[in-house]
Design a protein around this motif. Structure first.
Motif, PDB file in Angstrom:
ATOM      1  N   ARG A  79     -15.732 -37.190 -18.638  1.00 42.86           N
ATOM      2  CA  ARG A  79     -15.248 -37.319 -17.263  1.00 42.86           C
ATOM      3  C   ARG A  79     -16.342 -37.790 -16.311  1.00 42.86           C
ATOM      4  O   ARG A  79     -16.052 -38.379 -15.281  1.00 42.86           O
ATOM      5  CB  ARG A  79     -14.704 -35.989 -16.759  1.00 42.86           C
ATOM      6  N   SER A  82     -19.479 -43.447 -16.820  1.00 45.79           N
ATOM      7  CA  SER A  82     -18.836 -44.698 -16.415  1.00 45.79           C
ATOM      8  C   SER A  82     -17.893 -45.147 -17.540  1.00 45.79           C
ATOM      9  O   SER A  82     -17.979 -44.671 -18.669  1.00 45.79           O
ATOM     10  CB  SER A  82     -19.891 -45.776 -16.165  1.00 45.79           C
ATOM     11  N   ARG A  83     -17.018 -46.055 -17.220  1.00 45.90           N
ATOM     12  CA  ARG A  83     -16.020 -46.517 -18.187  1.00 45.90           C
ATOM     13  C   ARG A  83     -16.643 -47.027 -19.500  1.00 45.90           C
ATOM     14  O   ARG A  83     -16.196 -46.631 -20.572  1.00 45.90           O
ATOM     15  CB  ARG A  83     -15.139 -47.588 -17.555  1.00 45.90           C
ATOM     16  N   PRO A  84     -17.689 -47.890 -19.468  1.00 42.78           N
ATOM     17  CA  PRO A  84     -18.250 -48.374 -20.741  1.00 42.78           C
ATOM     18  C   PRO A  84     -18.862 -47.246 -21.591  1.00 42.78           C
ATOM     19  O   PRO A  84     -18.650 -47.192 -22.799  1.00 42.78           O
ATOM     20  CB  PRO A  84     -19.320 -49.384 -20.320  1.00 42.78           C
ATOM     21  N   ARG A  86     -18.133 -44.060 -21.373  1.00 42.70           N
ATOM     22  CA  ARG A  86     -17.017 -43.192 -21.767  1.00 42.70           C
ATOM     23  C   ARG A  86     -16.327 -43.762 -23.012  1.00 42.70           C
ATOM     24  O   ARG A  86     -15.977 -43.017 -23.933  1.00 42.70           O
ATOM     25  CB  ARG A  86     -16.021 -43.076 -20.626  1.00 42.70           C
ATOM     26  N   ALA A  87     -16.176 -45.076 -23.041  1.00 41.39           N
ATOM     27  CA  ALA A  87     -15.545 -45.709 -24.202  1.00 41.39           C
ATOM     28  C   ALA A  87     -16.399 -45.526 -25.455  1.00 41.39           C
ATOM     29  O   ALA A  87     -15.872 -45.251 -26.537  1.00 41.39           O
ATOM     30  CB  ALA A  87     -15.307 -47.191 -23.925  1.00 41.39           C
TER      31      ALA A  87
END
Length: 132
Positions: A79, A82-84, A86-87
């Protein structure tokens, strides 16, 4: 995982420096590594089915023995990333989550003790609980 994702995880852990192992919804420096290590160790156990274990002692470091709590720590990190990043962490967790789901049994009485809306890993059987 990439060096960038690892650096971001370390930054996120340091941003939560006021938390200690054993505190719910908190991270500490090395939390993701500790939680992943415990998660993998749990899944390396022999046997077709595994029961989740409660922490053996009230010592904060033992809280990760409860693989559901270790997974909560990893979810908190997800949570915060960042998105990258987190992926990337999500790709590490996906096969572990699949294995945990496959090798643990659902708790038919989870509705009695699990918090409403809690993650699926809190709705699996613990050692010493009812077996069907």
């Amino acid at each position: 995982m990439s060096a960038r994702a690892c650096a971001e995880i370390l930054r996120v852990e340091r941003d939560h420096h006021d938390c200690r192992p054993g505190l719910r919804d908190g991270l500490w420096e090395g939390a993701v590594e500790d939680a992943l290590r415990q998660y993998r160790a749990f899944l390396r156990q022999p046997g077709r089915y595994l029961d989740l274990c409660f922490p053996a002692s009230p010592h904060p470091g033992s809280s990760l023995v409860d693989v559901a709590y270790a997974r909560d720590v990893l979810e908190e990190a997800l949570r915060s990333l960042s998105r990258p990043s987190r992926a990337e962490l999500g790709r590490v967790l996906a096969p572990l989550d699949s294995e945990l789901f496959r090798r643990t049994l659902p708790d038919p009485y989870a509705h009695r003790h699990a918090e409403p809306g809690s993650a699926w890993w809190h709705r699996r059987l613990y050692d010493g609980e009812y077996r069907w």
